[in-house]
Design an enzyme around this catalytic site. Structure first.
Site, mmCIF file in Angstrom:
data_model
loop_
_atom_site.group_PDB
_atom_site.id
_atom_site.type_symbol
_atom_site.label_atom_id
_atom_site.label_comp_id
_atom_site.label_asym_id
_atom_site.label_seq_id
_atom_site.Cartn_x
_atom_site.Cartn_y
_atom_site.Cartn_z
ATOM 1 N NE ARG A 14 -1.070 2.446 2.959
ATOM 2 C CZ ARG A 14 -0.449 3.517 3.457
ATOM 3 N NH1 ARG A 14 -0.325 4.613 2.737
ATOM 4 N NH2 ARG A 14 0.061 3.495 4.672
ATOM 5 C CG ASP A 15 3.462 4.210 2.967
ATOM 6 O OD1 ASP A 15 3.884 4.970 2.075
ATOM 7 O OD2 ASP A 15 3.398 4.562 4.156
ATOM 8 C CB CYS A 239 2.426 10.333 1.595
ATOM 9 S SG CYS A 239 0.780 11.032 1.471
ATOM 10 C CG ASN A 248 6.936 3.215 5.012
ATOM 11 O OD1 ASN A 248 6.359 3.513 3.981
ATOM 12 N ND2 ASN A 248 6.424 3.428 6.191
HETATM 13 P P1 HMG Z 1 -12.905 14.744 -2.069
HETATM 14 O O1 HMG Z 1 -12.658 15.148 -3.495
HETATM 15 O O2 HMG Z 1 -12.945 15.805 -1.015
HETATM 16 O O3 HMG Z 1 -14.195 13.807 -1.918
HETATM 17 O O4 HMG Z 1 -11.794 13.677 -1.691
HETATM 18 P P2 HMG Z 1 -15.640 13.851 -2.446
HETATM 19 O O5 HMG Z 1 -16.450 13.069 -1.456
HETATM 20 O O6 HMG Z 1 -16.027 15.252 -2.788
HETATM 21 O O7 HMG Z 1 -15.561 12.979 -3.790
HETATM 22 C C1 HMG Z 1 -14.938 13.420 -4.961
HETATM 23 C C2 HMG Z 1 -14.940 12.296 -5.989
HETATM 24 O O8 HMG Z 1 -14.199 11.162 -5.497
HETATM 25 C C3 HMG Z 1 -16.323 11.772 -6.302
HETATM 26 O O9 HMG Z 1 -16.258 11.270 -7.632
HETATM 27 C C4 HMG Z 1 -16.468 10.598 -5.357
HETATM 28 O O10 HMG Z 1 -17.381 9.644 -5.777
HETATM 29 C C5 HMG Z 1 -15.075 10.032 -5.375
HETATM 30 P P3 HMG Z 1 -16.795 12.166 -8.863
HETATM 31 O O11 HMG Z 1 -18.201 12.495 -8.499
HETATM 32 O O12 HMG Z 1 -15.906 13.368 -8.917
HETATM 33 O O13 HMG Z 1 -16.638 11.245 -10.023
HETATM 34 N N1 HMG Z 1 -14.735 9.313 -4.135
HETATM 35 C C6 HMG Z 1 -14.316 8.040 -4.103
HETATM 36 N N2 HMG Z 1 -14.086 7.148 -5.066
HETATM 37 C C7 HMG Z 1 -13.667 5.932 -4.685
HETATM 38 N N3 HMG Z 1 -13.427 5.588 -3.397
HETATM 39 C C8 HMG Z 1 -13.640 6.470 -2.405
HETATM 40 C C9 HMG Z 1 -14.105 7.757 -2.751
HETATM 41 N N4 HMG Z 1 -14.401 8.861 -2.024
HETATM 42 C C10 HMG Z 1 -14.787 9.794 -2.884
HETATM 43 N N5 HMG Z 1 -13.406 6.124 -1.145
HETATM 44 C C11 HMG Z 1 -10.946 11.814 -0.451
HETATM 45 C C12 HMG Z 1 -11.730 13.110 -0.401
HETATM 46 C C13 HMG Z 1 -10.647 11.398 0.967
HETATM 47 C C14 HMG Z 1 -11.772 10.746 -1.172
HETATM 48 C C15 HMG Z 1 -9.637 12.075 -1.265
HETATM 49 O O14 HMG Z 1 -9.002 13.191 -0.730
HETATM 50 C C16 HMG Z 1 -8.696 10.905 -1.244
HETATM 51 O O15 HMG Z 1 -8.961 9.871 -1.830
HETATM 52 N N6 HMG Z 1 -7.529 11.053 -0.594
HETATM 53 C C17 HMG Z 1 -6.621 9.941 -0.420
HETATM 54 C C18 HMG Z 1 -5.248 10.399 -0.245
HETATM 55 C C19 HMG Z 1 -4.359 9.206 -0.001
HETATM 56 O O16 HMG Z 1 -4.686 8.066 -0.282
HETATM 57 N N7 HMG Z 1 -3.138 9.486 0.526
HETATM 58 C C20 HMG Z 1 -2.182 8.472 0.793
HETATM 59 C C21 HMG Z 1 -2.524 7.614 1.942
HETATM 60 S S1 HMG Z 1 -2.181 8.375 3.525
HETATM 61 C C22 HMG Z 1 -0.516 8.080 3.811
HETATM 62 O O17 HMG Z 1 0.183 7.633 2.941
HETATM 63 C C23 HMG Z 1 0.045 8.304 5.194
HETATM 64 C C24 HMG Z 1 0.263 7.000 5.987
HETATM 65 O O18 HMG Z 1 1.132 6.125 5.307
HETATM 66 C C25 HMG Z 1 0.837 7.312 7.369
HETATM 67 C C26 HMG Z 1 2.078 8.213 7.313
HETATM 68 O O19 HMG Z 1 3.048 7.912 6.584
HETATM 69 O O20 HMG Z 1 2.024 9.219 8.012
HETATM 70 C C27 HMG Z 1 -1.073 6.276 6.201
HETATM 71 MG MG MG Z 2 3.302 6.257 5.284
#
Ligand code: HMG
Ligand code: MG
Length: 296
Positions: A14-15, A239, A248
């Site tokens: 995933r990450d 990320c 990582n």
């Molecule tokens: P948004 O644009 O604010 O959401 O995104 P929305 O509800 O307005 O939806 C916009 C569009 O996305 C819509 O589609 C929704 O249907 C769709 P459209 O009408 O435009 O065609 N949508 C989805 N589609 C599929 N699955 C879903 C989903 N939700 C909405 N679940 C949202 C908000 C949270 C969805 C967006 O910002 C997002 O996906 N962000 C993810 C970012 C991410 O994955 N980052 C990496 C992971 S975190 C990380 O790496 C840190 C970690 O490792 C820890 C560390 O290292 O610190 C965990």
């Molecule tokens: Mg991470």
């Protein structure tokens, strides 16, 4: 001084893969996961049900989960940022999910397009539904030792978000040094604040290695009583919404250190190295594990 046993949470699929520009087939991703379990890893974060517009690399997560072997030996987990993500996870039989918040307002906006308070609100129905279905939920707090946008992060902010997630029902909080800036002194300071109010059994560490501090930060965490450590095979990771964040802590390097400390972990190092080499070859990238280069 060190725990007898450490549980490794492998986040490479995933990450790691969320941050790679080269797209891989479902077969390759599945083969990676199977090789990781074959090496003895029992908890693997396999994918995420986020918006494919935001993170296209995770778009095929359904297909991977539906083809994974079902058994009680291994936990295959996924990130779910909202109800839409949870429904997708449920539809393909995922049994454990993770919600992810941040200790930095700016990172929260950049990563999930809402404030910290809004994200916690969004997680409420996710928690309720998951727990109602007997699905365990892990919580992440990102930017615990620094933020790419706002710089320093107050440990008390981390404490409050972690407590909120625990109160909502997360069984464990993974503390993410998302951009890998923290030193062992920062880690010690943070854990001292957290451990005043949260038992060590509820905390995990998730250290990115941008500044080469990840292993040292993990060592400090073990000394403080933490027994769950996230890492990624071959040091994959990053990320897309944390500029400059590198991979990582490499699982190979973690395993080597734990072997030296006499801490049990259940992973076969040669098999793990082979899994790392497999995915690096597919990605056409160098393996970031130092131990791999020393041993092969
Ligand atoms: P948004 O644009 O604010 O959401 O995104 P929305 O509800 O307005 O939806 C916009 C569009 O996305 C819509 O589609 C929704 O249907 C769709 P459209 O009408 O435009 O065609 N949508 C989805 N589609 C599929 N699955 C879903 C989903 N939700 C909405 N679940 C949202 C908000 C949270 C969805 C967006 O910002 C997002 O996906 N962000 C993810 C970012 C991410 O994955 N980052 C990496 C992971 S975190 C990380 O790496 C840190 C970690 O490792 C820890 C560390 O290292 O610190 C965990
Ligand atoms: Mg991470």
């Amino acid at each position: 001084m060190y725990p007898e046993k450490v549980r490794i949470v492998e986040v490479g699929p995933r990450d790691g893969l969320q941050n790679e520009s080269k797209s891989l087939s479902i077969e390759t991703k599945l083969e990676l996961v199977n090789r990781l379990t074959g090496a003895g890893l029992r908890y693997i974060e396999v994918g995420s049900f986020v918006s494919p517009k935001w993170v296209p690399q995770m778009a095929g997560s359904e297909e991977i989960f539906s083809q994974l072997p079902r058994n009680n030996t291994n936990t295959y987990a996924a990130l779910t940022p909202n109800m839409r993500g949870l429904e997708r996870a449920i539809d393909c039989g995922v049994s454990e999910v993770a919600v992810f918040a941040a200790a930095s307002e700016e990172f929260s906006q950049k990563n999930i397009n809402c404030s910290i308070a809004e994200s916690l609100k969004r997680f409420e129905p996710v928690m309720e539904k998951s727990l109602g279905l007997d699905m365990s939920v892990r919580g992440y707090v990102s930017c615990v030792l620094g933020c790419p946008y706002q710089g320093a992060v107050d440990p008390n902010k981390v404490l409050n978000v972690a407590k909120d997630l625990l109160k909502m029902g997360c069984y464990e909080i993974s503390l993410g040094d998302t951009i890998g800036v923290g030193t062992p002194a920062d880690t010690e300071k943070l854990l001292e604040v957290l451990l005043d109010e949260i038992p060590s059994t509820k905390l995990a560490v998730h250290m990115h290695d941008t500044f080469g501090q990840a292993l040292a930060n993990v060592l400090m965490s073990l000394q403080k009583g933490i027994t769950v450590v996230d890492s990624a095979v071959a040091g994959l990771g990053g990320c897309p919404y944390a500029k400059g964040a590198s991979g990582n802590l490499a699982t190979e390097d973690l395993v080597y250190m734990l072997n030296g400390l006499g801490v049990e972990h259940g992973v076969n190092l040669p098999k793990l190295i082979a899994a790392g080499d497999y995915i690096c070859e597919k990605l056409d990238r160098l393996n970031s594990s130092k131990v791999r280069h020393a041993l092969v």
